[in-house]
Design a protein around this motif. Structure first.
Motif, PDB file in Angstrom:
ATOM      1  N   ALA A 195      -5.651  48.349 -52.410  1.00 23.18           N
ATOM      2  CA  ALA A 195      -6.340  49.391 -51.659  1.00 23.18           C
ATOM      3  C   ALA A 195      -7.520  48.814 -50.879  1.00 23.18           C
ATOM      4  O   ALA A 195      -7.784  49.213 -49.729  1.00 23.18           O
ATOM      5  N   LYS A 196      -8.234  47.867 -51.480  1.00 19.24           N
ATOM      6  CA  LYS A 196      -9.370  47.254 -50.791  1.00 19.24           C
ATOM      7  C   LYS A 196      -8.902  46.488 -49.564  1.00 19.24           C
ATOM      8  O   LYS A 196      -9.506  46.588 -48.487  1.00 19.24           O
ATOM      9  N   HIS A 197      -7.823  45.715 -49.706  1.00 19.55           N
ATOM     10  CA  HIS A 197      -7.338  44.933 -48.570  1.00 19.55           C
ATOM     11  C   HIS A 197      -6.805  45.839 -47.460  1.00 19.55           C
ATOM     12  O   HIS A 197      -7.044  45.574 -46.268  1.00 19.55           O
ATOM     13  N   TYR A 198      -6.103  46.893 -47.835  1.00 16.43           N
ATOM     14  CA  TYR A 198      -5.614  47.818 -46.802  1.00 16.43           C
ATOM     15  C   TYR A 198      -6.796  48.448 -46.062  1.00 16.43           C
ATOM     16  O   TYR A 198      -6.811  48.519 -44.822  1.00 16.43           O
ATOM     17  N   THR A 199      -7.779  48.913 -46.819  1.00 15.96           N
ATOM     18  CA  THR A 199      -8.943  49.557 -46.200  1.00 15.96           C
ATOM     19  C   THR A 199      -9.697  48.576 -45.304  1.00 15.96           C
ATOM     20  O   THR A 199     -10.136  48.932 -44.198  1.00 15.96           O
ATOM     21  N   ALA A 200      -9.844  47.327 -45.772  1.00 14.29           N
ATOM     22  CA  ALA A 200     -10.526  46.313 -44.974  1.00 14.29           C
ATOM     23  C   ALA A 200      -9.788  46.077 -43.657  1.00 14.29           C
ATOM     24  O   ALA A 200     -10.420  45.937 -42.597  1.00 14.29           O
ATOM     25  N   LEU A 201      -8.461  46.051 -43.704  1.00 15.40           N
ATOM     26  CA  LEU A 201      -7.693  45.835 -42.487  1.00 15.40           C
ATOM     27  C   LEU A 201      -7.730  47.070 -41.584  1.00 15.40           C
ATOM     28  O   LEU A 201      -7.773  46.950 -40.351  1.00 15.40           O
ATOM     29  N   ARG A 202      -7.690  48.252 -42.196  1.00 16.67           N
ATOM     30  CA  ARG A 202      -7.787  49.484 -41.397  1.00 16.67           C
ATOM     31  C   ARG A 202      -9.073  49.478 -40.559  1.00 16.67           C
ATOM     32  O   ARG A 202      -9.080  49.860 -39.385  1.00 16.67           O
ATOM     33  N   LEU A 203     -10.170  49.019 -41.143  1.00 13.68           N
ATOM     34  CA  LEU A 203     -11.450  49.003 -40.442  1.00 13.68           C
ATOM     35  C   LEU A 203     -11.552  47.823 -39.470  1.00 13.68           C
ATOM     36  O   LEU A 203     -12.035  47.980 -38.353  1.00 13.68           O
ATOM     37  N   SER A 204     -11.109  46.651 -39.882  1.00  9.98           N
ATOM     38  CA  SER A 204     -11.309  45.466 -39.049  1.00  9.98           C
ATOM     39  C   SER A 204     -10.315  45.372 -37.904  1.00  9.98           C
ATOM     40  O   SER A 204     -10.641  44.824 -36.841  1.00  9.98           O
ATOM     41  N   LEU A 205      -9.106  45.911 -38.064  1.00  8.28           N
ATOM     42  CA  LEU A 205      -8.132  45.880 -36.977  1.00  8.28           C
ATOM     43  C   LEU A 205      -8.528  46.802 -35.827  1.00  8.28           C
ATOM     44  O   LEU A 205      -8.027  46.660 -34.708  1.00  8.28           O
ATOM     45  N   ALA A 206      -9.423  47.735 -36.096  1.00  4.05           N
ATOM     46  CA  ALA A 206      -9.909  48.610 -35.027  1.00  4.05           C
ATOM     47  C   ALA A 206     -10.805  47.855 -34.048  1.00  4.05           C
ATOM     48  O   ALA A 206     -11.121  48.367 -32.973  1.00  4.05           O
ATOM     49  N   SER A 207     -11.204  46.633 -34.407  1.00  7.78           N
ATOM     50  CA  SER A 207     -12.039  45.800 -33.545  1.00  7.78           C
ATOM     51  C   SER A 207     -11.261  44.566 -33.117  1.00  7.78           C
ATOM     52  O   SER A 207     -10.455  44.030 -33.885  1.00  7.78           O
ATOM     53  N   ASP A 208     -11.508  44.084 -31.907  1.00  7.92           N
ATOM     54  CA  ASP A 208     -10.897  42.834 -31.453  1.00  7.92           C
ATOM     55  C   ASP A 208     -11.933  41.708 -31.412  1.00  7.92           C
ATOM     56  O   ASP A 208     -11.691  40.655 -30.822  1.00  7.92           O
ATOM     57  N   ARG A 209     -13.100  41.930 -32.073  1.00 12.29           N
ATOM     58  CA  ARG A 209     -14.225  41.000 -31.968  1.00 12.29           C
ATOM     59  C   ARG A 209     -14.407  40.110 -33.193  1.00 12.29           C
ATOM     60  O   ARG A 209     -15.401  39.386 -33.303  1.00 12.29           O
ATOM     61  N   VAL A 210     -13.455  40.126 -34.127  1.00 11.12           N
ATOM     62  CA  VAL A 210     -13.589  39.292 -35.331  1.00 11.12           C
ATOM     63  C   VAL A 210     -13.455  37.819 -34.935  1.00 11.12           C
ATOM     64  O   VAL A 210     -12.459  37.409 -34.339  1.00 11.12           O
ATOM     65  N   GLY A 211     -14.483  37.026 -35.286  1.00 10.35           N
ATOM     66  CA  GLY A 211     -14.467  35.601 -34.966  1.00 10.35           C
ATOM     67  C   GLY A 211     -14.339  34.713 -36.179  1.00 10.35           C
ATOM     68  O   GLY A 211     -14.005  33.527 -36.062  1.00 10.35           O
ATOM     69  N   MET A 212     -14.614  35.272 -37.377  1.00  8.13           N
ATOM     70  CA  MET A 212     -14.550  34.462 -38.601  1.00  8.13           C
ATOM     71  C   MET A 212     -14.128  35.344 -39.763  1.00  8.13           C
ATOM     72  O   MET A 212     -14.488  36.521 -39.832  1.00  8.13           O
ATOM     73  N   PRO A 284      -2.613  37.798 -37.404  1.00  7.40           N
ATOM     74  CA  PRO A 284      -4.068  37.732 -37.193  1.00  7.40           C
ATOM     75  C   PRO A 284      -4.447  37.052 -35.886  1.00  7.40           C
ATOM     76  O   PRO A 284      -5.391  37.475 -35.207  1.00  7.40           O
ATOM     77  N   GLN A 285      -3.746  35.987 -35.519  1.00  5.36           N
ATOM     78  CA  GLN A 285      -4.119  35.258 -34.302  1.00  5.36           C
ATOM     79  C   GLN A 285      -3.916  36.097 -33.036  1.00  5.36           C
ATOM     80  O   GLN A 285      -4.522  35.813 -31.999  1.00  5.36           O
ATOM     81  N   ASP A 286      -3.080  37.146 -33.135  1.00  6.94           N
ATOM     82  CA  ASP A 286      -2.860  38.024 -31.988  1.00  6.94           C
ATOM     83  C   ASP A 286      -3.857  39.183 -31.962  1.00  6.94           C
ATOM     84  O   ASP A 286      -4.411  39.515 -30.910  1.00  6.94           O
ATOM     85  N   VAL A 287      -4.086  39.789 -33.123  1.00 12.98           N
ATOM     86  CA  VAL A 287      -4.933  40.989 -33.158  1.00 12.98           C
ATOM     87  C   VAL A 287      -6.405  40.646 -32.961  1.00 12.98           C
ATOM     88  O   VAL A 287      -7.187  41.492 -32.519  1.00 12.98           O
ATOM     89  N   TRP A 288      -6.787  39.392 -33.305  1.00 10.16           N
ATOM     90  CA  TRP A 288      -8.176  38.949 -33.109  1.00 10.16           C
ATOM     91  C   TRP A 288      -8.154  37.692 -32.238  1.00 10.16           C
ATOM     92  O   TRP A 288      -8.216  36.558 -32.746  1.00 10.16           O
ATOM     93  N   PRO A 289      -8.068  37.826 -30.927  1.00  4.46           N
ATOM     94  CA  PRO A 289      -7.953  36.652 -30.046  1.00  4.46           C
ATOM     95  C   PRO A 289      -9.154  35.719 -30.109  1.00  4.46           C
ATOM     96  O   PRO A 289      -9.041  34.543 -29.769  1.00  4.46           O
ATOM     97  N   GLY A 290     -10.319  36.223 -30.566  1.00  3.11           N
ATOM     98  CA  GLY A 290     -11.505  35.373 -30.678  1.00  3.11           C
ATOM     99  C   GLY A 290     -11.685  34.753 -32.053  1.00  3.11           C
ATOM    100  O   GLY A 290     -12.698  34.096 -32.312  1.00  3.11           O
ATOM    101  N   LEU A 291     -10.700  34.937 -32.953  1.00  2.00           N
ATOM    102  CA  LEU A 291     -10.806  34.378 -34.303  1.00  2.00           C
ATOM    103  C   LEU A 291     -10.663  32.859 -34.244  1.00  2.00           C
ATOM    104  O   LEU A 291      -9.648  32.342 -33.782  1.00  2.00           O
TER     105      LEU A 291
END
Length: 557
Positions: A195-212, A284-291
Motif C-alpha cells: 500500500a505504501k509503494h502504490y501510494t508513493a507512486l500514485r503521488l510521484s507519477l503525477a509529477s514529471d520532475r523527479v530527478g533522484m 521509470p525512465q519514461d515517466v520521469w525524463p529528468g531522473l
C-alpha cells in the motif's frame, strides 16, 4: 527556497571540506571521542558495573570491556526502555526513540537513539548529501522520491516510540528541504509495504520532475519499477480522477491527510497513457525524463540487483549510501559508482578484528588508522547509543586512506557465512563465483541464494530465478562448482574428500522471491531495508522455499 538551499549548500560544503581536512588527525579525534564518552557515562549503572571511572586509555577500556554482541547490553537497554535512563547514560540524556531491528534471538534488538547519537547520524547523512548535491547542484531544483519506514510502529513501556530511524530523519528534516521531497510525511506511516509503494507512486507519477530516488535496497527499485507497469491502469485512473484506489490498504486517517495532494490531473494521466501505448510498457525512465540519480546501497549482496536497473531506469548514475545500520552510520561515499567511502571518524569509536581472527578467544583489535589496504576486517562499534565494543558482524575491506581515515567497502554480514564441515564459505565467495558464471555464459544476474541442504552427505543448493538459468541449469551448476572451488580451497577439499556433495541448483519463479521478502519482513514491516542474502546458513531456508512453492502464487490461493 532555491536561494536558501544554494546558500546552505555553500555553508555545508565548507563544513565538509573542514571535515575532510580533519582526517589527518583522525587518530586523536577517535581516542578523544572514546574517553569523553566513557567519562560522560561513568556514573550510569553500566559505567559503574564496568569500572568506567578507572579508564584512562584505550588499553584500560579493552581490559574493562569484552567484545560483545547485543545480549550483554540488553538488560541495561530494557531498563532504559522502562524509563531508567541512568541504567546506560548520564542523567538528563534525551531519548528520541528506539530503533528496532532483528537480532539473533526471537526478541528484536532496540537501539536507544539518544540526542547525541541522532545528531551524529544526521551529520553523517548531511556530509553524504552535501557531497552529492555539490557534485550535482541541479538536483536541488528537481524533486526527490524517498522510501523510508515509520519510526512509531510500537512504543516502549516508557512511551518512547520504537521503529525505524530513517523515518525520524524524514519527519525532522530542515524546512527548506521539505518541498524537495515529492512525498508528504504521512506516507511513511503506511505500514503495509504494498500500500505504501502504490501510494508513493500514485503521488510521484503525477509529477514529471523527479530527478533522484533514494531507498536503502536496490531490490526496492526493481519492485517499484515493476509495480509502475503492473498497476499502470489503476495508477493512471487515480491520477486522472484525483483518487486513491479503495483497494489499497491505507488507513482512513492517513487517506484524509493525503486527500489535498490527490488532485485530479487529466493532462498527466493522458501523458502516461500515451507513453504506455507507445512502448507497450510504463517504465521509470519514461515517466520521469529528468531522473538521473539512484541513491542506494551497492555493496555486498545487494549488487545482484544492479545489473537489472538499466532495464527499467536506463543509463543512470548510482550513489552508494555507505555502510550504515540501526546501530550506527559508518561511512559516506563521496563519488558516484563507488561503494567505498571514508570512515565517519568523528561519530563513533571503531575497532577492527582481522578476518582470520574472528573466532579467536582473544583476537587482535586495531584502531582505524592501523588497517592495511587490501585487508578484510570485522567492525566493533562504541557509540552514543550505549553500545560498547559491539560486534555488528559487518565484514569490510580497507581500500585506501584519506589522511588517517580508512576508506572502507562493505563485503557482507558475518552471519552470511556458512561452514557445514569446516569449509568456511563467505558471501563474497558466492558473489564472485556467480559473477564469473554470468560472464562465462553471457547471462544477466538475477536473484539467488546459496543455501545448505541436509542431505547425506550435505550440499549447498543454489536457489535461483528460473529465467536466469533457463535451458542451461546443468552447465551453470558445473561451472558454479568449479568457481566455488577456485574461490575457497577448503570447500574444494571437502568436496574432493566426499564430505560435501557438489553444489545443486533449484530454479524457482520470480514471484517466490516476493513472498520470501514479504515473509521475512512481516513482523518488522521494514520492507525497504530488507537485505537479500546471497548465502545463508539457515537449514530452514530450503524448506521455506519448498513450502512457498507448494502454496502457489498469492493470486492463485
Amino acid at each position: 527556497m532555491n536561494f536558501l538551499r544554494n546558500t546552505m549548500l555553500r555553508v555545508k560544503s565548507a563544513r565538509l571540506d573542514r571535515y575532510i581536512a580533519g582526517a589527518d588527525r583522525a587518530k586523536d579525534v577517535q581516542r578523544q571521542n572514546l574517553l569523553e564518552r566513557v567519562a560522560r557515562n561513568a556514573n550510569s549503572q553500566f559505567g559503574r558495573d564496568h569500572g568506567f571511572g578507572e579508564i584512562r586509555s584505550i588499553d584500560d577500556f579493552r581490559r574493562r570491556l569484552p567484545i560483545a554482541n547485543y545480549e550483554p547490553h540488553r538488560p541495561y537497554i530494557d531498563r532504559v526502555m522502562r524509563g531508567d535512563i541512568e541504567a546506560l547514560f548520564e542523567a538528563g540524556t534525551k531519548i528520541w526513540m528506539f530503533a528496532e531491528t532483528s537480532g539473533t534471538t526471537a526478541e528484536p534488538k532496540h537501539i536507544p537513539i539518544t540526542d547525541r547519537f541522532y545528531r551524529q547520524y544526521k551529520a553523517g547523512w548531511q556530509a553524504w548529501g552535501t557531497g552529492l548535491y555539490r557534485d550535482h547542484p541541479h538536483l536541488l531544483h528537481r524533486q526527490t522520491l524517498q522510501f523510508t519506514s515509520h519510526w512509531k510502529t510500537s512504543f516502549a513501556p516508557s512511551g518512547t516510540p520504537c521503529g525505524n530511524i530513517s523515518g525520524l530523519a524524514s519527519e525532522t528534516r530542515p524546512f527548506y528541504m521539505g518541498s524537495l521531497f515529492v512525498l508528504p510525511k504521512a506516507v511513511i506511516r503506511i505500514i503495509d509495504f504494498s500500500a505504501k509503494h502504490y501510494t508513493a507512486l500514485r503521488l510521484s507519477l503525477a509529477s514529471d520532475r523527479v530527478g533522484m530516488i533514494i531507498t536503502a535496497n536496490p531490490s526496492t527499485l526493481i519492485e517499484i519499477a515493476k509495480r509502475i507497469d503492473r498497476d499502470k491502469e489503476s495508477l493512471i485512473r487515480d491520477i486522472h480522477d484525483g483518487t486513491l484506489s479503495a483497494d489499497v490498504n491505507v488507513p482512513e486517517p492517513i487517506r484524509q491527510q493525503l486527500q489535498p495532494r490527490m488532485r485530479a490531473n487529466p493532462r498527466r494521466a493522458r501523458e502516461l497513457s500515451a507513453m504506455a501505448d507507445r512502448a507497450g510498457v510504463l517504465r521509470p525512465q519514461d515517466v520521469w525524463p529528468g531522473l538521473e540519480m539512484l541513491a542506494v546501497w551497492t555493496g555486498g549482496s545487494v549488487g545482484i540487483y544492479l545489473d537489472q536497473l538499466p532495464d527499467y531506469f536506463g543509463d543512470i548514475m548510482l550513489r552508494d549510501h555507505g555502510i550504515s545500520a540501526s546501530e550506527g552510520r559508518m561511512t559516506f561515499p563521496l563519488e558516484n559508482g563507488r561503494a567505498s567511502g571514508p570512515l565517519d571518524y568523528a561519530s563513533h569509536f571503531y575497532e577492527f578484528i582481522p578476518v582470520d581472527e574472528k573466532d579467536d578467544d582473544d583476537p587482535t583489535t586495531l584502531e582505524a588508522h592501523e588497517l592495511e589496504v587490501g585487508s578484510d576486517y570485522y567492525i566493533l562499534l562504541t557509540t552514543d547509543a550505549g553500545l560498547y565494543r559491539y560486534d555488528i558482524h559487518d565484514l569490510v575491506r580497507c581500500t585506501g586512506y584519506m589522511g588517517q581515515t580508512p576508506l572502507l567497502i562493505f563485503l557482507n554480514k558475518g552471519k552470511h557465512f556458512s561452514s557445514i564441515t569446516g569449509e568456511k564459505i563467505y558471501e563474497y565467495h558466492v558473489l564472485s563465483a556467480l559473477e564469473k558464471c554470468c560472464d562465462t555464459f553471457g547471462i544477466k544476474n538475477d536473484t539467488y541464494t546459496l543455501a545448505p541442504d541436509q542431505t547425506d552427505p550435505p550440499q549447498y543448493v543454489l536457489v535461483v530465478t528460473d529465467s536466469m538459468v533457463a535451458g542451461r541449469e546443468e552447465q551453470v551448476r558445473l561451472k558454479l562448482q568449479d568457481f566455488l572451488c577456485e574461490q575457497n580451497h577448503e570447500y574444494a577439499d571437502k568436496c574432493a574428500s566426499g564430505r560435501l556433495q557438489p553444489v545443486g541448483i533449484f530454479p524457482i519463479p520470480t514471484w517466490v522471491w516476493d513472498e520470501v521478502r514479504r515473509e521475512k519482513t512481516a513482523e518488522r514491516g521494514n520492507f525497504e531495508e530488507y537485505k537479500h542474502p546471497c548465502l545463508t546458513n539457515d537449514l530452514n531456508y530450503l524448506p521455506m522455499i519448498r513450502r512457498i512453492l507448494a502454496a502457489g502464487p498469492p493470486q492463485a490461493r
